[in-house]
Design a protein around this motif. Structure first.
Motif, PDB file in Angstrom:
ATOM      1  N   ILE A  31      20.475  83.684  31.138  1.00 39.80           N
ATOM      2  CA  ILE A  31      21.415  82.350  30.772  1.00 39.80           C
ATOM      3  C   ILE A  31      22.853  82.750  29.769  1.00 39.80           C
ATOM      4  O   ILE A  31      22.351  83.572  28.923  1.00 39.80           O
ATOM      5  CB  ILE A  31      20.554  81.281  30.162  1.00 39.80           C
ATOM      6  CG1 ILE A  31      19.351  80.820  30.869  1.00 39.80           C
ATOM      7  CG2 ILE A  31      21.667  79.999  29.816  1.00 39.80           C
ATOM      8  CD1 ILE A  31      18.409  79.830  30.141  1.00 39.80           C
ATOM      9  N   HIS A  86      27.170  73.807  26.908  1.00 43.80           N
ATOM     10  CA  HIS A  86      26.649  74.589  25.546  1.00 43.80           C
ATOM     11  C   HIS A  86      27.076  75.522  25.061  1.00 43.80           C
ATOM     12  O   HIS A  86      26.209  76.235  24.540  1.00 43.80           O
ATOM     13  CB  HIS A  86      25.158  74.239  25.961  1.00 43.80           C
ATOM     14  CG  HIS A  86      24.540  72.977  26.348  1.00 43.80           C
ATOM     15  ND1 HIS A  86      24.498  72.631  27.734  1.00 43.80           N
ATOM     16  CD2 HIS A  86      23.892  72.113  25.490  1.00 43.80           C
ATOM     17  CE1 HIS A  86      24.105  71.181  27.713  1.00 43.80           C
ATOM     18  NE2 HIS A  86      23.786  70.959  26.200  1.00 43.80           N
ATOM     19  N   SER A 128      15.396  76.936  28.811  1.00 43.73           N
ATOM     20  CA  SER A 128      16.677  76.823  28.795  1.00 43.73           C
ATOM     21  C   SER A 128      17.701  77.476  27.649  1.00 43.73           C
ATOM     22  O   SER A 128      16.975  78.395  26.848  1.00 43.73           O
ATOM     23  CB  SER A 128      16.824  75.219  28.433  1.00 43.73           C
ATOM     24  OG  SER A 128      16.689  74.962  27.135  1.00 43.73           O
ATOM     25  N   ASN A 186      17.899  70.357  26.835  1.00 39.04           N
ATOM     26  CA  ASN A 186      18.661  69.658  26.075  1.00 39.04           C
ATOM     27  C   ASN A 186      19.266  68.618  26.339  1.00 39.04           C
ATOM     28  O   ASN A 186      19.966  67.813  25.822  1.00 39.04           O
ATOM     29  CB  ASN A 186      20.095  70.744  25.509  1.00 39.04           C
ATOM     30  CG  ASN A 186      20.481  71.406  26.673  1.00 39.04           C
ATOM     31  OD1 ASN A 186      20.898  70.782  27.762  1.00 39.04           O
ATOM     32  ND2 ASN A 186      20.673  72.698  26.882  1.00 39.04           N
TER      33      ASN A 186
HETATM   34  S1  SF4 Z   1      22.273  73.501  29.682  1.00 41.01           S
HETATM   35 FE1  SF4 Z   1      20.656  74.273  30.879  1.00 41.01          FE
HETATM   36  S2  SF4 Z   1      21.820  74.666  32.929  1.00 41.01           S
HETATM   37 FE2  SF4 Z   1      23.588  74.321  30.991  1.00 41.01          FE
HETATM   38  S3  SF4 Z   1      23.565  76.664  30.659  1.00 41.01           S
HETATM   39 FE3  SF4 Z   1      21.905  75.690  29.190  1.00 41.01          FE
HETATM   40  S4  SF4 Z   1      20.117  76.192  30.441  1.00 41.01           S
HETATM   41 FE4  SF4 Z   1      21.608  76.787  31.815  1.00 41.01          FE
END
Ligand code: SF4
Length: 473
Positions: free
Chosen positions: A109, A132, A347, A430
């Motif tokens: 990620i 994020h 995540s 989140n």
């Molecule tokens: S919020 Fe979820 S979808 Fe977005 S970068 Fe983080 S883990 Fe990936």
């Protein structure tokens, strides 16, 4: 008059003030992934533009990548996922951008990869086409998410037009209770200040409880700043930051390291810095927290009942009624005891080694409840490798959890890991928006990874302190 870190970093990266009052800001590091970049590269192709600073641009694949081992063979079964990955690969090749692809050993990620590679450093400006990006502020950077056309702008000029932000200092002082983690702190802050409370602000997190946090806990905190409306969240760099960065692949070495640390120290907020707002929170008032509704501000402590519509101000009533209906919860009743169908530990909020270690020590020798699908998805290939070298994968699989390959997984329904129907998922991610996890009726309850693990073991929403015999403070 002293300056905050935000002001220092902003000033140091200002190219000029634009006629409309915004700042043209130089961007030190640009992280890209497969979802928001193909369109940006397409726009650049149409305009005949190149990448201004390929050496300041790094790519990974995370949102769409399957996390089941056999589903990662190329081409991916999902044509769109395959196409996005191919386009990113080709653009990286064409422009000389370093790509942490799925066979690199460094994929993961984007907000896990940046810090673990040592790319994220104090005093930087950092952008990524993902909300994020605030995660990187944990290391004392000014980091924020941008849209697709801004990804194009940063790729082609390494600058961005941005309106300056005000700065709110949020001090959390004291010692967190047993079973209370960084995730509980940020959920509590968003509960207090609201999902729009941070609009127009950068959040500076400070105080003894924050200073005592590890770098990975600070990442969890800063990651969710955006859920409170603050585009930027950061913690001033200190010894914890420097220790974390030392010897990481892209961290400076030798004399450069000494020079860098001296500079990093200098960007921390001055003791007499002036803030637009200051909020103080007593760490002891923060309970193990979880969401009950459909935004990350609809939060309660695990011992509290779900809000009753008649007990909330009239201005909030319609939202509460709507959230209760969607979540199939009854106002005024405990959330404890709600059956879970799926649990997700992963995540960019909570998929780092320290998260996995913390959970593993509690689930060792226990079993996931019958009928619960329980996923553990490491944030990167490096996290996975490190966890496996410690035998954490065995602890999880023996307890009945699925041990997956790195990616965004269930956080966002853009890969095969999705909820089905109105399944309820206890999640360390989140966002608990309607349909976020891939099913239009899917229900997400956000909480710390340890609380997720407790829900997996009991098969219902519960207090991890009771399940794992943690002594209540
Ligand atoms: S919020 Fe979820 S979808 Fe977005 S970068 Fe983080 S883990 Fe990936």
């Amino acid at each position: 008059m002293g300056k905050s870190l935000f002001q220092k970093v902003w000033d140091a990266h200002t190219v000029r003030t634009l006629p409309d009052g915004r700042t043209q800001l130089f961007i030190g590091l640009h992280l890209i992934h497969e979802v928001t970049s193909p369109q940006a590269f397409g726009m650049m192709r149409d305009l005949g533009l190149g990448v201004a600073y390929p050496e300041r641009t790094f790519a990974t694949v995370d949102h769409i990548i399957p996390t089941a081992k056999d589903a990662r063979l190329r081409p991916f079964r999902d044509n769109l996922a395959e196409q996005m990955t191919v386009e990113l690969t080709e653009s990286c090749k064409k422009f000389g951008i370093r790509f942490f692809h799925e066979n690199s050993g460094n994929q993961g990620i984007v907000h896990v990869v940046g810090p673990e590679q040592g790319l994220t450093q104090p005093g930087m400006t950092i952008c990524c086409g993902d909300s994020h990006t605030s995660t990187h502020g944990a290391l004392g950077a000014v980091a924020f998410g941008i849209g697709t056309s801004q990804v194009r702008d940063v790729l082609s000029t390494q600058t961005l037009a941005m309106a300056p932000l005000k700065v709110r200092r949020i001090e959390v002082n004291g010692t967190l209770g047993v079973g209370v983690y960084a995730k509980d702190v940020i959920l509590h802050i968003i509960r207090k200040l609201g999902v729009n409370g941070g609009t127009g602000f950068a959040y500076e997190f400070a105080g003894s409880a924050i200073e005592a946090m590890s770098m990975e806990e600070r990442m969890t905190l800063c990651n969710m700043s955006i859920e409170g409306g603050a585009r930027v969240g950061y913690v001033n760099p200190d010894e914890t930051t420097f220790t974390y960065l030392q010897a990481r692949p892209y961290a400076p070495t030798g004399a450069d390291w000494e020079r860098a640390v001296a500079y990093w120290r200098s960007v921390a907020s001055d003791p007499d810095a002036v803030y637009d707002d200051v909020v103080r929170i007593d760490a002891r008032e923060i309970p193990p927290s979880l969401t009950w509704g459909v935004n990350p501000g609809q939060v309660i402590g695990i011992d509290e009942p779900v809000p009753a519509p008649e007990a909330v101000p009239e201005s909030e009533r319609a939202n509460v009624v709507d959230a209760l209906k969607y979540m199939k919860l009854e106002g005024g009743k405990p959330i404890k005891g709600q059956k879970v169908n799926v649990t997700f530990i992963g995540s960019c909020t909570n998929s780092r080694l320290s998260d996995l270690r913390e959970v593993a020590q509690h689930v060792r020798g226990k079993r996931v409840a019958e009928g619960v699908k329980a996923l553990v998805v490491p944030g990167s290939q490096r996290v996975k490798e490190a966890a496996e070298s410690e035998g954490l994968h065995d602890v999880f699989t023996q307890a009945g959890f699925e041990w997956r390959e790195p990616g965004c997984s269930m956080c966002l329904g853009m890969n095969p890991d999705k909820l089905v129907g109105d399944q309820l998922c206890a999640s360390s991610s989140n966002r608990n928006f309607k349909g976020r996890m891939g099913s239009p009726e899917g229900r997400t309850v956000l909480m710390s990874p340890v609380m997720v693990a407790a829900a997996a073991i009991r098969g219902e929403l519960c207090d991890a302190r009771e399940v794992f015999s943690l002594e209540r403070s």
